[in-house]
Enzyme design. Structure first.
Site, mmCIF file in Angstrom:
data_model
loop_
_atom_site.group_PDB
_atom_site.id
_atom_site.type_symbol
_atom_site.label_atom_id
_atom_site.label_comp_id
_atom_site.label_asym_id
_atom_site.label_seq_id
_atom_site.Cartn_x
_atom_site.Cartn_y
_atom_site.Cartn_z
ATOM 1 N N TYR A 150 -3.357 -7.541 8.926
ATOM 2 C CA TYR A 150 -2.511 -7.801 7.758
ATOM 3 C C TYR A 150 -1.108 -8.203 8.208
ATOM 4 O O TYR A 150 -0.554 -9.201 7.744
ATOM 5 C CB TYR A 150 -2.451 -6.558 6.867
ATOM 6 C CG TYR A 150 -1.400 -6.655 5.778
ATOM 7 C CD1 TYR A 150 -1.561 -7.533 4.712
ATOM 8 C CD2 TYR A 150 -0.247 -5.879 5.821
ATOM 9 C CE1 TYR A 150 -0.600 -7.638 3.712
ATOM 10 C CE2 TYR A 150 0.719 -5.971 4.816
ATOM 11 C CZ TYR A 150 0.544 -6.847 3.776
ATOM 12 O OH TYR A 150 1.491 -6.947 2.795
ATOM 13 N N SER A 192 6.281 -8.836 4.878
ATOM 14 C CA SER A 192 6.070 -7.388 4.840
ATOM 15 C C SER A 192 6.806 -6.707 5.979
ATOM 16 O O SER A 192 6.977 -7.283 7.066
ATOM 17 C CB SER A 192 4.574 -7.084 4.956
ATOM 18 O OG SER A 192 4.345 -5.712 5.203
#
Length: 335
Positions: A151, A126
Protein backbone atom coordinates in the site's frame (compact mmCIF):
# COMPACT_ATOMS: atom_id res chain seq x y z
CA UNK A 1 -15.20 25.62 -10.49
CA UNK A 2 -16.14 22.18 -11.78
CA UNK A 3 -14.54 19.40 -9.73
CA UNK A 4 -14.07 15.68 -10.14
CA UNK A 5 -13.81 13.88 -6.80
CA UNK A 6 -12.82 10.23 -6.95
CA UNK A 7 -13.66 7.94 -4.06
CA UNK A 8 -16.93 9.82 -3.72
CA UNK A 9 -18.46 7.22 -1.40
CA UNK A 10 -15.35 7.13 0.75
CA UNK A 11 -14.75 8.63 4.17
CA UNK A 12 -12.76 11.66 3.01
CA UNK A 13 -14.29 11.92 -0.45
CA UNK A 14 -17.88 12.31 0.72
CA UNK A 15 -16.85 14.95 3.27
CA UNK A 16 -14.90 16.90 0.63
CA UNK A 17 -17.88 16.81 -1.74
CA UNK A 18 -20.14 18.20 0.97
CA UNK A 19 -17.79 21.15 1.52
CA UNK A 20 -17.35 21.84 -2.19
CA UNK A 21 -21.06 21.94 -2.98
CA UNK A 22 -21.73 24.12 0.07
CA UNK A 23 -19.21 26.57 -1.40
CA UNK A 24 -21.11 26.62 -4.71
CA UNK A 25 -18.83 24.39 -6.80
CA UNK A 26 -20.18 21.88 -9.29
CA UNK A 27 -19.00 18.34 -8.43
CA UNK A 28 -19.01 15.02 -10.24
CA UNK A 29 -18.12 12.10 -7.97
CA UNK A 30 -17.08 8.62 -9.01
CA UNK A 31 -16.67 5.41 -7.02
CA UNK A 32 -16.82 1.71 -7.88
CA UNK A 33 -18.67 0.90 -4.62
CA UNK A 34 -16.60 -2.25 -4.07
CA UNK A 35 -17.22 -4.53 -1.10
CA UNK A 36 -13.89 -4.01 0.69
CA UNK A 37 -16.11 -2.88 3.55
CA UNK A 38 -19.84 -2.34 4.19
CA UNK A 39 -21.48 -0.98 1.05
CA UNK A 40 -24.45 0.34 3.02
CA UNK A 41 -22.09 2.76 4.79
CA UNK A 42 -20.77 3.95 1.43
CA UNK A 43 -24.31 4.42 0.12
CA UNK A 44 -25.23 6.37 3.26
CA UNK A 45 -22.26 8.68 2.70
CA UNK A 46 -23.49 9.36 -0.84
CA UNK A 47 -26.93 10.18 0.53
CA UNK A 48 -25.29 12.58 2.97
CA UNK A 49 -23.48 14.28 0.06
CA UNK A 50 -26.64 14.75 -2.02
CA UNK A 51 -26.93 18.27 -3.41
CA UNK A 52 -28.22 19.90 -6.58
CA UNK A 53 -24.62 20.65 -7.56
CA UNK A 54 -23.46 17.04 -7.06
CA UNK A 55 -23.78 14.19 -9.53
CA UNK A 56 -22.64 10.62 -8.85
CA UNK A 57 -21.36 8.17 -11.48
CA UNK A 58 -20.50 4.58 -10.62
CA UNK A 59 -17.14 4.02 -12.31
CA UNK A 60 -13.98 2.06 -11.62
CA UNK A 61 -10.66 3.92 -11.69
CA UNK A 62 -9.11 1.03 -13.63
CA UNK A 63 -11.66 1.41 -16.45
CA UNK A 64 -9.41 3.17 -18.93
CA UNK A 65 -12.01 3.93 -21.55
CA UNK A 66 -14.60 4.94 -18.98
CA UNK A 67 -12.24 7.39 -17.28
CA UNK A 68 -11.12 8.77 -20.65
CA UNK A 69 -14.72 9.37 -21.74
CA UNK A 70 -15.57 10.97 -18.38
CA UNK A 71 -12.81 13.57 -18.70
CA UNK A 72 -13.57 14.27 -22.37
CA UNK A 73 -17.27 14.79 -21.63
CA UNK A 74 -17.13 16.74 -18.38
CA UNK A 75 -14.03 18.96 -18.86
CA UNK A 76 -13.15 19.45 -15.19
CA UNK A 77 -11.32 22.48 -13.85
CA UNK A 78 -9.85 20.64 -10.86
CA UNK A 79 -9.56 17.03 -9.74
CA UNK A 80 -9.39 15.78 -6.17
CA UNK A 81 -8.32 12.15 -6.50
CA UNK A 82 -9.09 10.31 -3.25
CA UNK A 83 -10.21 6.97 -4.65
CA UNK A 84 -7.86 4.06 -3.98
CA UNK A 85 -7.66 0.59 -2.52
CA UNK A 86 -6.94 1.45 1.09
CA UNK A 87 -5.57 -0.57 3.98
CA UNK A 88 -2.07 -1.67 4.94
CA UNK A 89 -2.96 -5.18 6.10
CA UNK A 90 -5.27 -5.94 3.18
CA UNK A 91 -2.34 -5.27 0.83
CA UNK A 92 -0.66 -8.38 2.28
CA UNK A 93 -3.68 -10.49 1.32
CA UNK A 94 -4.73 -9.03 -2.02
CA UNK A 95 -1.83 -7.16 -3.64
CA UNK A 96 -3.32 -7.15 -7.15
CA UNK A 97 -6.22 -4.98 -6.00
CA UNK A 98 -3.64 -2.27 -5.26
CA UNK A 99 -2.09 -2.58 -8.71
CA UNK A 100 -5.48 -2.12 -10.39
CA UNK A 101 -6.82 0.75 -8.28
CA UNK A 102 -3.75 2.60 -7.03
CA UNK A 103 -1.38 2.21 -9.99
CA UNK A 104 -3.55 1.74 -13.09
CA UNK A 105 -6.23 3.98 -11.61
CA UNK A 106 -3.77 6.78 -10.87
CA UNK A 107 -2.26 6.75 -14.36
CA UNK A 108 -5.78 6.85 -15.85
CA UNK A 109 -6.51 9.99 -13.79
CA UNK A 110 -3.21 11.56 -14.83
CA UNK A 111 -3.97 10.85 -18.49
CA UNK A 112 -7.42 12.39 -18.14
CA UNK A 113 -5.83 15.51 -16.62
CA UNK A 114 -3.29 15.69 -19.43
CA UNK A 115 -5.76 15.25 -22.26
CA UNK A 116 -8.18 17.90 -20.94
CA UNK A 117 -5.68 20.34 -19.43
CA UNK A 118 -6.98 20.18 -15.86
CA UNK A 119 -5.84 23.21 -13.86
CA UNK A 120 -4.90 21.31 -10.68
CA UNK A 121 -4.78 17.66 -9.61
CA UNK A 122 -4.80 17.08 -5.85
CA UNK A 123 -4.37 13.43 -4.87
CA UNK A 124 -4.21 11.33 -1.72
CA UNK A 125 -0.84 10.02 -0.67
CA UNK A 126 -0.25 8.62 2.82
CA UNK A 127 1.95 8.86 5.90
CA UNK A 128 2.69 5.19 5.15
CA UNK A 129 5.27 6.31 2.57
CA UNK A 130 7.66 7.16 5.42
CA UNK A 131 8.12 3.44 6.02
CA UNK A 132 11.31 2.69 7.91
CA UNK A 133 12.03 6.37 8.62
CA UNK A 134 12.85 6.73 12.32
CA UNK A 135 13.53 10.49 12.42
CA UNK A 136 10.54 12.41 13.74
CA UNK A 137 8.61 14.46 13.00
CA UNK A 138 8.25 13.14 9.44
CA UNK A 139 9.12 15.90 7.00
CA UNK A 140 8.30 16.07 3.32
CA UNK A 141 11.98 16.94 2.86
CA UNK A 142 12.93 13.44 4.06
CA UNK A 143 13.60 10.52 1.73
CA UNK A 144 10.79 7.96 1.47
CA UNK A 145 12.44 5.10 -0.37
CA UNK A 146 11.85 2.27 2.11
CA UNK A 147 8.11 1.46 2.36
CA UNK A 148 7.10 -1.52 4.51
CA UNK A 149 3.84 -2.39 2.75
CA UNK A 150 2.64 -2.61 -0.83
CA UNK A 151 0.00 0.00 0.00
CA UNK A 152 2.76 2.44 0.97
CA UNK A 153 4.74 1.56 -2.14
CA UNK A 154 1.70 2.25 -4.32
CA UNK A 155 1.28 5.69 -2.74
CA UNK A 156 4.95 6.53 -3.26
CA UNK A 157 4.51 5.41 -6.88
CA UNK A 158 1.60 7.85 -7.23
CA UNK A 159 3.90 10.69 -6.17
CA UNK A 160 6.54 9.64 -8.71
CA UNK A 161 4.04 9.29 -11.55
CA UNK A 162 2.56 12.67 -10.73
CA UNK A 163 5.94 14.34 -10.83
CA UNK A 164 6.66 12.91 -14.26
CA UNK A 165 3.38 14.30 -15.60
CA UNK A 166 3.99 17.68 -13.96
CA UNK A 167 7.44 17.77 -15.55
CA UNK A 168 6.44 16.55 -18.99
CA UNK A 169 3.07 18.24 -19.44
CA UNK A 170 3.05 21.17 -16.96
CA UNK A 171 0.11 19.69 -15.04
CA UNK A 172 0.00 21.20 -11.53
CA UNK A 173 -0.14 18.26 -9.10
CA UNK A 174 -0.21 18.22 -5.30
CA UNK A 175 0.12 15.08 -3.19
CA UNK A 176 -1.27 15.05 0.35
CA UNK A 177 0.16 12.62 2.88
CA UNK A 178 -2.71 11.94 5.26
CA UNK A 179 -1.99 10.94 8.85
CA UNK A 180 -4.44 8.49 10.53
CA UNK A 181 -7.73 10.17 9.65
CA UNK A 182 -10.68 9.48 11.96
CA UNK A 183 -14.09 10.87 12.81
CA UNK A 184 -17.79 10.47 11.94
CA UNK A 185 -18.48 8.37 8.83
CA UNK A 186 -15.04 6.77 9.20
CA UNK A 187 -13.78 3.50 7.74
CA UNK A 188 -14.72 0.21 9.45
CA UNK A 189 -11.21 -1.18 8.88
CA UNK A 190 -9.57 1.59 10.94
CA UNK A 191 -8.70 1.29 14.65
CA UNK A 192 -11.22 3.87 16.02
CA UNK A 193 -14.11 2.04 14.32
CA UNK A 194 -12.85 -1.45 15.23
CA UNK A 195 -12.19 -0.55 18.85
CA UNK A 196 -15.56 1.17 19.32
CA UNK A 197 -17.52 -1.70 17.78
CA UNK A 198 -15.74 -4.41 19.74
CA UNK A 199 -15.92 -2.58 23.06
CA UNK A 200 -19.67 -2.07 22.63
CA UNK A 201 -20.08 -5.73 21.62
CA UNK A 202 -18.09 -6.93 24.63
CA UNK A 203 -15.37 -8.39 22.41
CA UNK A 204 -11.61 -8.27 22.97
CA UNK A 205 -9.59 -5.65 21.10
CA UNK A 206 -6.08 -6.40 19.78
CA UNK A 207 -3.37 -4.00 20.94
CA UNK A 208 -0.36 -4.18 18.62
CA UNK A 209 3.25 -3.93 19.83
CA UNK A 210 1.90 -4.35 23.36
CA UNK A 211 0.50 -0.82 23.23
CA UNK A 212 3.83 0.86 22.50
CA UNK A 213 2.70 2.63 19.34
CA UNK A 214 2.15 6.28 18.50
CA UNK A 215 -0.19 7.76 15.91
CA UNK A 216 -0.76 11.28 14.66
CA UNK A 217 -4.57 11.01 14.75
CA UNK A 218 -6.13 13.72 12.56
CA UNK A 219 -9.81 14.61 12.68
CA UNK A 220 -11.78 14.52 9.42
CA UNK A 221 -12.82 18.20 9.48
CA UNK A 222 -9.18 19.25 9.75
CA UNK A 223 -8.28 17.01 6.81
CA UNK A 224 -11.08 18.42 4.65
CA UNK A 225 -10.14 22.01 5.45
CA UNK A 226 -6.58 21.28 4.35
CA UNK A 227 -7.70 19.57 1.13
CA UNK A 228 -9.99 22.45 0.14
CA UNK A 229 -7.34 25.09 0.82
CA UNK A 230 -4.67 23.19 -1.09
CA UNK A 231 -6.98 22.66 -4.07
CA UNK A 232 -7.22 26.44 -4.41
CA UNK A 233 -3.42 26.80 -4.54
CA UNK A 234 -1.99 25.08 -7.64
CA UNK A 235 1.80 24.74 -7.46
CA UNK A 236 3.90 26.73 -9.91
CA UNK A 237 7.22 26.08 -11.53
CA UNK A 238 10.36 27.01 -9.62
CA UNK A 239 13.05 27.58 -12.23
CA UNK A 240 15.69 27.96 -9.50
CA UNK A 241 14.98 24.52 -7.98
CA UNK A 242 17.59 21.78 -8.34
CA UNK A 243 17.69 18.17 -7.18
CA UNK A 244 20.92 18.83 -5.30
CA UNK A 245 19.73 21.87 -3.35
CA UNK A 246 15.92 21.73 -3.45
CA UNK A 247 13.32 20.06 -1.27
CA UNK A 248 12.00 16.62 -2.22
CA UNK A 249 8.52 18.09 -1.78
CA UNK A 250 8.87 20.62 -4.59
CA UNK A 251 10.36 20.78 -8.07
CA UNK A 252 11.22 22.87 -11.09
CA UNK A 253 7.90 21.43 -12.34
CA UNK A 254 4.50 22.57 -10.94
CA UNK A 255 4.56 19.87 -8.26
CA UNK A 256 4.25 19.80 -4.49
CA UNK A 257 3.82 17.41 -1.56
CA UNK A 258 2.37 18.25 1.86
CA UNK A 259 1.79 16.40 5.10
CA UNK A 260 -1.67 16.76 6.62
CA UNK A 261 -1.55 15.64 10.23
CA UNK A 262 -2.33 16.99 13.66
CA UNK A 263 1.38 17.29 14.47
CA UNK A 264 1.02 15.83 17.98
CA UNK A 265 1.02 12.01 18.06
CA UNK A 266 -0.48 10.22 21.02
CA UNK A 267 0.12 6.77 22.44
CA UNK A 268 -2.25 4.06 21.26
CA UNK A 269 -3.28 3.29 24.84
CA UNK A 270 -4.27 6.93 25.40
CA UNK A 271 -6.48 6.77 22.32
CA UNK A 272 -8.10 3.57 23.58
CA UNK A 273 -8.64 5.27 26.96
CA UNK A 274 -10.41 8.18 25.23
CA UNK A 275 -12.82 5.73 23.58
CA UNK A 276 -13.34 3.86 26.86
CA UNK A 277 -14.10 7.11 28.68
CA UNK A 278 -16.60 8.22 26.05
CA UNK A 279 -18.35 4.84 26.04
CA UNK A 280 -18.14 4.37 29.79
CA UNK A 281 -16.85 0.83 29.23
CA UNK A 282 -13.42 -0.65 29.91
CA UNK A 283 -12.14 -2.64 26.95
CA UNK A 284 -11.02 -6.26 27.08
CA UNK A 285 -7.50 -6.16 25.66
CA UNK A 286 -5.24 -8.66 23.93
CA UNK A 287 -1.68 -7.38 23.82
CA UNK A 288 0.33 -8.75 20.90
CA UNK A 289 3.51 -8.20 18.89
CA UNK A 290 3.97 -5.69 16.07
CA UNK A 291 2.13 -6.81 12.93
CA UNK A 292 3.63 -7.12 9.45
CA UNK A 293 3.50 -3.87 7.47
CA UNK A 294 2.88 -1.76 10.58
CA UNK A 295 5.07 1.10 11.82
CA UNK A 296 5.96 2.16 15.34
CA UNK A 297 5.18 5.87 15.04
CA UNK A 298 3.70 8.51 12.76
CA UNK A 299 4.30 12.20 13.41
CA UNK A 300 3.66 14.93 10.84
CA UNK A 301 5.75 18.03 10.33
CA UNK A 302 3.10 20.35 8.84
CA UNK A 303 5.24 23.49 8.62
CA UNK A 304 5.11 23.61 4.82
CA UNK A 305 1.33 23.24 4.75
CA UNK A 306 0.85 26.03 7.27
CA UNK A 307 3.17 28.33 5.36
CA UNK A 308 1.35 27.59 2.10
CA UNK A 309 -2.30 27.80 3.15
CA UNK A 310 -2.24 29.24 6.67
CA UNK A 311 -3.99 26.30 8.28
CA UNK A 312 -3.02 23.89 11.03
CA UNK A 313 -5.30 21.09 12.35
CA UNK A 314 -6.59 21.90 15.84
CA UNK A 315 -9.31 19.39 16.83
CA UNK A 316 -8.13 17.50 19.94
CA UNK A 317 -8.38 13.73 20.27
CA UNK A 318 -10.91 14.10 23.08
CA UNK A 319 -13.13 16.28 20.88
CA UNK A 320 -12.70 14.01 17.89
CA UNK A 321 -13.40 10.78 19.76
CA UNK A 322 -16.53 12.29 21.31
CA UNK A 323 -17.84 13.28 17.86
CA UNK A 324 -17.01 9.87 16.41
CA UNK A 325 -18.61 7.82 19.20
CA UNK A 326 -21.77 9.97 19.14
CA UNK A 327 -22.02 9.48 15.36
CA UNK A 328 -21.40 5.73 15.68
CA UNK A 329 -24.15 5.28 18.25
CA UNK A 330 -26.57 7.35 16.17
CA UNK A 331 -25.77 5.66 12.86
CA UNK A 332 -26.04 2.14 14.28
CA UNK A 333 -28.93 3.10 16.58
CA UNK A 334 -27.20 2.19 19.83
CA UNK A 335 -28.54 3.74 23.03
Amino acid sequence: MKYLVTGAAGFIGSAVIERLTQAGHQVVGIDNLNDYYDITLKEARLTRAEHELFRFIKLDLADREGIKALFATELFDRVIHLGAQAGVRYSLENPLAYADSNLVGHINILEGCRQTKVKHLVYASSSSVYGLNAKVPFSTKDGVDHPVSLYAASKKSNELMSHSYSHLYDIPTTGLRFFTVYGPWGRPDMAPFIFTKKILDGETIDINNNGDMWRDFTYIDDIVEGVIRVAELPPVKDEQWTVEAGSAASSSAPYSIYNIGHGSPINLMDFVKAIEDELGIEAKKNFREMQAGDVYQTFADTTDLFEAVGYKPDVTVKQGVTEFVQWYKSFYQIK
